[in-house]
Structure formats: structure tokens, C-alpha cells
Write a protein that holds these residues in place. Structure first.
Motif, PDB file in Angstrom:
ATOM      1  N   VAL A   1       0.850  -1.186   0.000  1.00  0.00           N
ATOM      2  CA  VAL A   1       0.000   0.000   0.000  1.00  0.00           C
ATOM      3  C   VAL A   1       0.885   1.235   0.000  1.00  0.00           C
ATOM      4  O   VAL A   1       2.093   1.167   0.278  1.00  0.00           O
ATOM      5  N   VAL A   2       0.286   2.378  -0.309  1.00  0.00           N
ATOM      6  CA  VAL A   2       0.974   3.660  -0.173  1.00  0.00           C
ATOM      7  C   VAL A   2       0.907   4.067   1.303  1.00  0.00           C
ATOM      8  O   VAL A   2      -0.200   4.168   1.855  1.00  0.00           O
ATOM      9  N   PRO A   3       2.027   4.285   1.971  1.00  0.00           N
ATOM     10  CA  PRO A   3       1.985   4.667   3.393  1.00  0.00           C
ATOM     11  C   PRO A   3       1.148   5.926   3.588  1.00  0.00           C
ATOM     12  O   PRO A   3       1.338   6.928   2.884  1.00  0.00           O
ATOM     13  N   ASN A   4       0.219   5.857   4.531  1.00  0.00           N
ATOM     14  CA  ASN A   4      -0.697   6.975   4.711  1.00  0.00           C
ATOM     15  C   ASN A   4      -1.205   7.019   6.136  1.00  0.00           C
ATOM     16  O   ASN A   4      -1.153   6.025   6.869  1.00  0.00           O
ATOM     17  N   ASP A   5      -1.719   8.166   6.502  1.00  0.00           N
ATOM     18  CA  ASP A   5      -2.336   8.378   7.805  1.00  0.00           C
ATOM     19  C   ASP A   5      -3.750   8.872   7.565  1.00  0.00           C
ATOM     20  O   ASP A   5      -3.964  10.034   7.261  1.00  0.00           O
TER      21      ASP A   5
END
Length: 553
Positions: A427-431
Motif C-alpha cells: 500500500v501507499v503509506p498513509n495516515d
């Protein structure tokens, strides 16, 4: 006459909010919603208003008196979700709490403008959430000339009720402020930097387009594919229309037993005359008519209690196909039934316990579920001849003959140009949808959270991302775009003269439905050139429309 949710439930949640007596659970604010295989209507509390029927985007809700024989089991399943009550009606309540739409604070420089990359469920739900606010503009970019991602190319053609969600997406696309840029690939025709210049924010909702690969010897042999590739081929996806599918052998092995695995097994054993009434591709239908497949073996590494398919999918399968188990696997089912405490899993096991015995002679094409087998290698020299399995946890080897081997062990996201990527989680690292280290860039859907949930699960996922995007905009963290909307339009057309707009998509849609005639929902184009030719028949925008487009900020 209570209403009942059936196997085509997508967990969109719209029915929950439409219900005036809060009798549909789990609701999006309850812990079990994210992992629920389906929602349930309380038969005692239901007031038979029909609001849920109208709200459901996939036509999955019906009065109990209108269910066919194969759907009758859902009456009991819906009721079993709720506790027994003796002579006392449950209290009705107000509507389930609806999450408030994100409030956009207007700026003097113009409206909030967002680029959405992708056009599948997560992308369309994100656009819908944004467009609840007056003046917001959303530009949706899709690399194919046709929108809606896996709903169009990843849902099995005999699940037409699930594909009805495209009607909801069409309504979203008709909203004021929505613009399609189809046949435009971000990363090829346009860069992320260019999108960022022309928008306040860029939101990627590109899904998990590749399969997890099975790393065993022989997977390079002709005759090995992934189940996802097969579904795309069956659906006529332009990238998979030439997949070399060979159905000349009597046996097929599918490794993995999730819903996609069952979809492929079901299609390969369905009467082609029944498929001819769906939107299956003509090329796939021709191959299926010539198929010699008699048995599809769906193999799982773990036992029956750990089956990855959902209960609704299993019920739908067993009411239309011949599904069998060996005597040994029947014994595994009985073993798991004797120890399993989870009600949902017990329901699956009880359905499995009623299946036929694989020792019976093969009549019509059938599906055989097998358990406790770990793939060791794909057999064959010049092409696939079968699979060698080990009995899970032992050294015992069992071979299953097959002329085609399909793997269905999950989806995987792939790296996106100019964005960070976590190889472990894919996944694309995200918050909360905010891409780590890239202000103004967001993600939603599978590329954000991984390949989990159902079509409707993307609604709450997209809502979280949009709420955070709007919060950043309101806090002044998102820079204003350069130029007017016409500048984006000119850039796109300069880079991709064959861009397809909403009118072009409607022309493609109309042509496909017309090609389907009275017996099919549509006959899809499978070549991009044919799609573009159909799009070219769309009426040109009027002078007034062109002027308004150029004046938009």
C-alpha cells in the motif's frame, strides 16, 4: 412481510441510513460493520416501508414473499443475527447516525478542485462525498476509455445484480462539478506534479491491480494464470482479451478458495446458454461453449472452518452448481463443526456438510472443494499437467491432474510513480488517507488499506480520506491551483487527443447496450479502438457549454 438481504449484499450501508426504524445491522458506526460478510434486517422490527429497497445500489433486498427457492435460506440467516425475543417487540428508534458531510469553507480564489486518479468504487464514492458541498469540482482520470474499474471488469458476469451499482456511479458522474477524463493515464500522459499544479489536491484510488504470486516451481508453464486474469478475460477487459486460455482438458485446479476463486469455478461449470444472457465477452463465451472442463478443484491450504469465501457466496454457489466434497473432507467438516463456536463459521460448515460426495460419477460439470493441501509444484513439461500438493503440516504428497492451474491467493497493490510504497503491505503509506511525506496527495480504497472488504466498504474508506482532505483545505494547507479549468482541459487534450469525456462514455454505454439486444444487458467492446469509435459518435458540446467550460475557475 419483512424484507431480507440476499447474497448480493455489497455492504454499501445506504440501506442503514434509509431505514426509519434502525433495523439493519451491523451499521457503519458498529464495530462489526468493517468485517461483516453481509448486513441483516431484523424481521421483528422491520415495518415493511421499502426504503431500504430503494436505497440499495445492487438490488440485494426483497420482501420475503418474493424470494426464489435459492434465496429462502436468507430469511433464516437474517433472523438468526438477532436474539430471540418472547412476546415483546423491540423498540424502534430514530435513523442510524449519518456521518456529516465535510463542510468546505469557501475561499475567494475559487472552489475546491480535486483530481481523483481511478474510477472504481473508491474513486466514485470519494467524488460523491466531495460533491456534497456546493461549488466543489472533481476531475476523475481513468486510463481506460470506460470507467468503474473492477465493477465492470472484476465482477463475474452472472452477478448482474452486483453490477447494478454502476447505476449509482452514473448518477454521481452526472452531478454538477464532476468531469471525466477517460483514456488518460496518470504517469504517462500527465504527471503527478502537473495534476498538483492544477488542483488543490490529488487523490489516488487505483486499487490493487495485481495478484499475489504463488512462488512454486512450474508457475511459468503455459496453462497457469491467476483467477483475476481469468475474470478480466471473461469480462472482456482490453488488457486481457488475448489471454491464452485453453479449456481442452477435463480438469482445472484453482489454488485458494476466496470469492474470486468460486467465481471462476462457477463460470467454468455454468451452462454457456445461461452465460449468453449476461455481459460475458463474446470471445470468452465461444471458448466456454467449446470447453471440455468437467471438474474444477478448488484447493485450500487450511481446513473448512478457515474457508475464505463468504457465506452468501457459498449459498449462491450451492443453489446453482453441483458442489462436492470427498469423504475425507466431509470428515474435516464434521470435525470443525464439533469444535467451532462462531455462528457465521458454523453456518458455512453446515452448508458444506450437506454437499454431495465426490466419489459419485461426474454428470454435468462440477466443483470439488478440497482442504488441507499446500501447493508444492505445478506438474508438466511443455504445459500444465496438474499440481503436486503436500498434506498441510506433513510430507505426504498428493497429485491432482489438470490442464489449467489458476491461483487466487489475493490482490496486491503496485508502486505508483512519484509516491512512496510499502513493499511488505503493498500500500501507499498513509495516515487516514494522507500520503506520508506528500502534502496535498491522498489515497482511498485498496491502495490505502489493502485488498479487504466489499464494494461498499470503499464508501466509509473514501469518506475518511475526504474528511481529512477537506480539513487540510480548510486549514489553509493546500495551495491554490494555477489557471482556470480550461488550462487543465487544454493540457489533457494536448497530451491525449483521444481523451473520452462523459458524453463519450455515454455513447459507449449506449452502443454496448444496443449491441446486447433484448436478451443481454450489454455486449461490451473489448478493443480500445472500438470504444473510441463509439465515443466519437457523441454529440459535440454546444457553444454555450464550451463557453461555460472555459469560464469555470
Amino acid at each position: 412481510m419483512p424484507h431480507v438481504i440476499t447474497q448480493s449484499c455489497c455492504s454499501d450501508g445506504s440501506c442503514v441510513y434509509a431505514c426509519p426504524v434502525n433495523c439493519i445491522h451491523p451499521s457503519p458506526d458498529e464495530p462489526g460493520f468493517a468485517t461483516a460478510e453481509m448486513l441483516h434486517i431484523d424481521p421483528v422490527a422491520c415495518v415493511d416501508c421499502g426504503a431500504c429497497v430503494t436505497a440499495c445500489p445492487v438490488g440485494a433486498i426483497s420482501p420475503d414473499t418474493k424470494l426464489d427457492d435459492g434465496q429462502q435460506v436468507f430469511v433464516e440467516l437474517n433472523a438468526a443475527f438477532y436474539p430471540k425475543r418472547e412476546g415483546k417487540l423491540p423498540p424502534t428508534s430514530k435513523l442510524a447516525p449519518v456521518a456529516e458531510a465535510p463542510a468546505v469553507r469557501p475561499r475567494t480564489g475559487g472552489p475546491l478542485v480535486v483530481a481523483v486518479v481511478g474510477s472504481g468504487p473508491a474513486a466514485m464514492y470519494a467524488a460523491d462525498e466531495l460533491l456534497t458541498q456546493e461549488g466543489v469540482r472533481v476531475n476523475v482520470f481513468e486510463k481506460l476509455p470506460t470507467p468503474y474499474g473492477l465493477v465492470r471488469a472484476g465482477v463475474a458476469p452472472d452477478h448482474q445484480s452486483t453490477k447494478r451499482v454502476t447505476g449509482l456511479f452514473d448518477r454521481i458522474a452526472r452531478q454538477r462539478g464532476f468531469t471525466f477524463y477517460l483514456n488518460v493515464e496518470v504517469g504517462h500522459h500527465l504527471s503527478l506534479a502537473e495534476l498538483a499544479e492544477h488542483h488543490h489536491a490529488v487523490l489516488y484510488a487505483v486499487g490493487a491491480p495485481t495478484d499475489r504470486r504463488l512462488d512454486v516451481e512450474g508457475m511459468e508453464l503455459p496453462g497457469t494464470h491467476t483467477a483475476t486474469e481469468m475474470v478480466a478475460w471473461i469480462n472482456g477487459h482490453p488488457d486481457y482479451v488475448d489471454l491464452p486460455v485453453d479449456l481442452s482438458a477435463e480438469g482445472v485446479v484453482v489454488i485458494g478458495n476466496g470469492n474470486v476463486a468460486l467465481d471462476v469455478a462457477r463460470i467454468l461449470t455454468t451452462d454457456p446458454d445461461a452465460l449468453a444472457r449476461t455481459d460475458v465477452s463474446d470471445r470468452a463465451l465461444e471458448a466456454l461453449r467449446d470447453s471440455r472442463v468437467r471438474e474444477v478443484v478448488v484447493a485450500a491450504r487450511r481446513g473448512p472452518a478457515a474457508s475464505a469465501f463468504t457465506l452468501p457466496e457459498l449459498i449462491g454457489l450451492t443453489t446453482t452448481q453441483e458442489v462436492v466434497l470427498s469423504a475425507e473432507d466431509h470428515e474435516l467438516v464434521r470435525r470443525d463443526l464439533s469444535t467451532e463456536g462462531d455462528a457465521l463459521t458454523r453456518n458455512k460448515l453446515e452448508v458444506l456438510a450437506k454437499l454431495g460426495d465426490s466419489a459419485a460419477p461426474i454428470g454435468r460439470p462440477r466443483i470439488r472443494l478440497v482442504y488441507g493441501l499446500t501447493p508444492k509444484r505445478v506438474l508438466g513439461q511443455d504445459r500444465v499437467a496438474g499440481v503436486a500438493f503436500t498434506v498441510t503440516g506433513t510430507d505426504e504428497v498428493r497429485e491432482v491432474g489438470a490442464g489449467m492451474v489458476l491461483t487466487s491467493i489475493g490482490y496486491r497493490g503496485k508502486p505508483i510513480r512519484d509516491l512512496p510504497f510499502d513493499e511488505d503491505t503493498a500500500v501507499v503509506p498513509n495516515d487516514g488517507g494522507r500520503v506520508v511525506g506528500r502534502p496535498g496527495v491522498y489515497v482511498a480504497g485498496w491502495i490505502k488499506r489493502g485488498p479487504t472488504g466489499f464494494i461498499g466498504t470503499n464508501k466509509s474508506c473514501a469518506a475518511e480520506t475526504v474528511h481529512n482532505l477537506v480539513a487540510d483545505y480548510n486549514a489553509g494547507l493546500l495551495a491554490d491551483p494555477i489557471g482556470r479549468a480550461s488550462a487543465m482541459e487544454k493540457l489533457v487534450r494536448a497530451r491525449q487527443p483521444d481523451v473520452v469525456d462523459a458524453a463519450g462514455w455515454r455513447a459507449i454505454d449506449h452502443a454496448e447496450i444496443g449491441r446486447g439486444g433484448p436478451d443481454r444487458p450489454r455486449d461490451k467492446f473489448t478493443e480500445v479502438s472500438d470504444m473510441l469509435a463509439a465515443a466519437a459518435t457523441a454529440p459535440a458540446p454546444s457553444l454555450g457549454q464550451r463557453l461555460l467550460s472555459g469560464l469555470r475557475l
